[in-house]
Design an enzyme around this catalytic site. Structure first.
Site, PDB file in Angstrom:
ATOM      1  N   ALA A 107     -11.334   7.027   0.637  1.00 13.07           N
ATOM      2  CA  ALA A 107     -10.403   6.529   0.561  1.00 13.07           C
ATOM      3  C   ALA A 107      -9.300   5.733   1.905  1.00 13.07           C
ATOM      4  CB  ALA A 107      -9.231   6.486  -0.318  1.00 13.07           C
ATOM      5  N   ASP A 126      -5.155  11.521   4.233  1.00 14.11           N
ATOM      6  CA  ASP A 126      -5.577  12.196   4.884  1.00 14.11           C
ATOM      7  C   ASP A 126      -4.442  13.041   5.078  1.00 14.11           C
ATOM      8  OD1 ASP A 126      -2.908  10.762   6.465  1.00 14.11           O
ATOM      9  OD2 ASP A 126      -4.672   9.481   6.863  1.00 14.11           O
ATOM     10  N   ASP A 166       0.789  -1.433  -0.058  1.00 11.94           N
ATOM     11  CA  ASP A 166      -0.565   0.091   0.479  1.00 11.94           C
ATOM     12  C   ASP A 166       1.017   1.235   0.129  1.00 11.94           C
ATOM     13  OD1 ASP A 166      -1.885  -1.367  -0.159  1.00 11.94           O
ATOM     14  OD2 ASP A 166      -2.786  -1.383   1.927  1.00 11.94           O
ATOM     15  N   TYR A 192      -4.915   6.067   9.011  1.00  9.78           N
ATOM     16  CA  TYR A 192      -4.991   5.955  10.410  1.00  9.78           C
ATOM     17  C   TYR A 192      -6.536   6.677  11.110  1.00  9.78           C
ATOM     18  CZ  TYR A 192      -2.591   8.924  13.858  1.00  9.78           C
ATOM     19  OH  TYR A 192      -1.653   9.821  14.876  1.00  9.78           O
ATOM     20  N   ASN A 193      -7.642   7.467   9.697  1.00 13.47           N
ATOM     21  CA  ASN A 193      -8.510   7.250  10.670  1.00 13.47           C
ATOM     22  C   ASN A 193      -8.947   6.534  12.003  1.00 13.47           C
ATOM     23  OD1 ASN A 193     -10.859   9.383  10.061  1.00 13.47           O
ATOM     24  ND2 ASN A 193     -12.015   7.179   9.946  1.00 13.47           N
ATOM     25  N   LEU A 194      -9.355   5.488  10.680  1.00 15.34           N
ATOM     26  CA  LEU A 194      -9.596   4.077  11.784  1.00 15.34           C
ATOM     27  C   LEU A 194      -9.651   3.883  12.741  1.00 15.34           C
ATOM     28  CD1 LEU A 194     -11.892   2.182  11.840  1.00 15.34           C
ATOM     29  CD2 LEU A 194     -10.111   0.059  10.141  1.00 15.34           C
TER      30      LEU A 194
END
Length: 267
Positions: free
Chosen positions: A164, A127, A56, A169-171
């Site tokens: 996307a 992000d 990724d 990091y958001n999760l």
């Protein structure tokens, strides 16, 4: 906003000109050499499709390099994490590509100003986040479309994510996973201290977020947009850039929308 195309190759006919790029690991390089020997090699900007071999992180670098280009990118996982990648190498790659599903991603644009008055602009497909530089918590004012919504957030940091990037990091920061078609941007605190129970917000994709650092000399903060880091920021503006896009390809039945949906049921 992230648009999802119908389940079809975004061009007529199977691709004939392929460009293979690989991460600097043994598996990716070996696969690269095998594919070039079989299908030939074109420069990325002259190809019908770019084939990204890696994980990724390398895919994110590749997508940045292809922003604004009409050439789709197909990833084959040759790394450790492969959320944006396809799991295996098909026997007939051109014919397989003609059956893929396409997702068009738009980046966030960050514009930051540091304590010296220097302006830095950068793009992010995952992000944009702010994070404290020292042992002391950051104090951040949050405004949306010019209206102050939170006068003071005491925290380790705060982030704005693309749909996307909402599984990245958001999760990890306990932010919500956002479907690609939702036209929403998660705004998520990182280890909020005050207000302790604030879990963030879901903003329309047209929103402009302004983050102002309070007590910036005492409580310095860095801003990060994917690969770009700026230290000692005093003000950061974030909004989606609809003038740029990149197209990402997935195997039939394993679209990015499906992966994001499935991630919400992973325990």
């Amino acid at each position: 906003m992230t648009e999802v195309h119908p389940p079809a190759w975004p061009h007529s006919g199977a691709p004939r000109r392929l460009s293979f790029i690989s991460a600097p690991n043994e598996q990716a390089r070996r696969t690269h050499d095998e594919l070039v020997a079989r299908y030939g090699q074109y420069a990325p900007h002259d190809a019908d499709a770019v084939i990204c071999l890696g994980g990724d992180g390398f895919m994110l670098e590749t997508l940045h390099s292809m922003l604004g280009e009409p050439i789709p990118v197909y990833g084959i996982n040759c790394g450790s994490v492969g959320f944006l990648m396809n799991p295996s190498l098909p026997d007939d790659l051109p014919a397989h590509l003609a059956q893929t599903q396409a997702a068009t991603l738009h980046p966030l644009r960050m514009c930051s100003i540091d304590r010296a008055g220097v302006e830095t602009k950068a793009l992010a497909l995952n992000d944009v986040f702010l994070f404290r530089q020292t042992r002391q918590a950051a104090k951040i004012e949050i405004a949306v479309d010019g209206r102050v919504r939170m006068p003071e957030l005491i925290c380790d940091g705060v982030l704005v994510s693309t749909p996307a990037g909402s599984t990245a990091y958001n999760l990890s920061a306990h932010g919500p996973i956002v479907p690609l078609s939702a036209n929403l941007l998660p705004l998520t605190p990182i280890s909020a201290f005050r207000p302790r129970r604030w879990r963030g917000a879901l903003l329309p994709s047209t929103a402009r977020v302004t983050l102002t650092i309070l007590e910036s000399e005492k409580r310095p903060v860095a801003a990060v947009a994917d690969f770009t880091e700026v230290r000692d920021v005093v003000r950061v503006e974030i909004e989606e850039d609809r003038t740029l896009h990149v197209t990402l390809l997935f195997d039939a039945g394993q679209s990015l929308s499906e992966r994001i949906l499935a991630e919400q049921f992973t325990v």
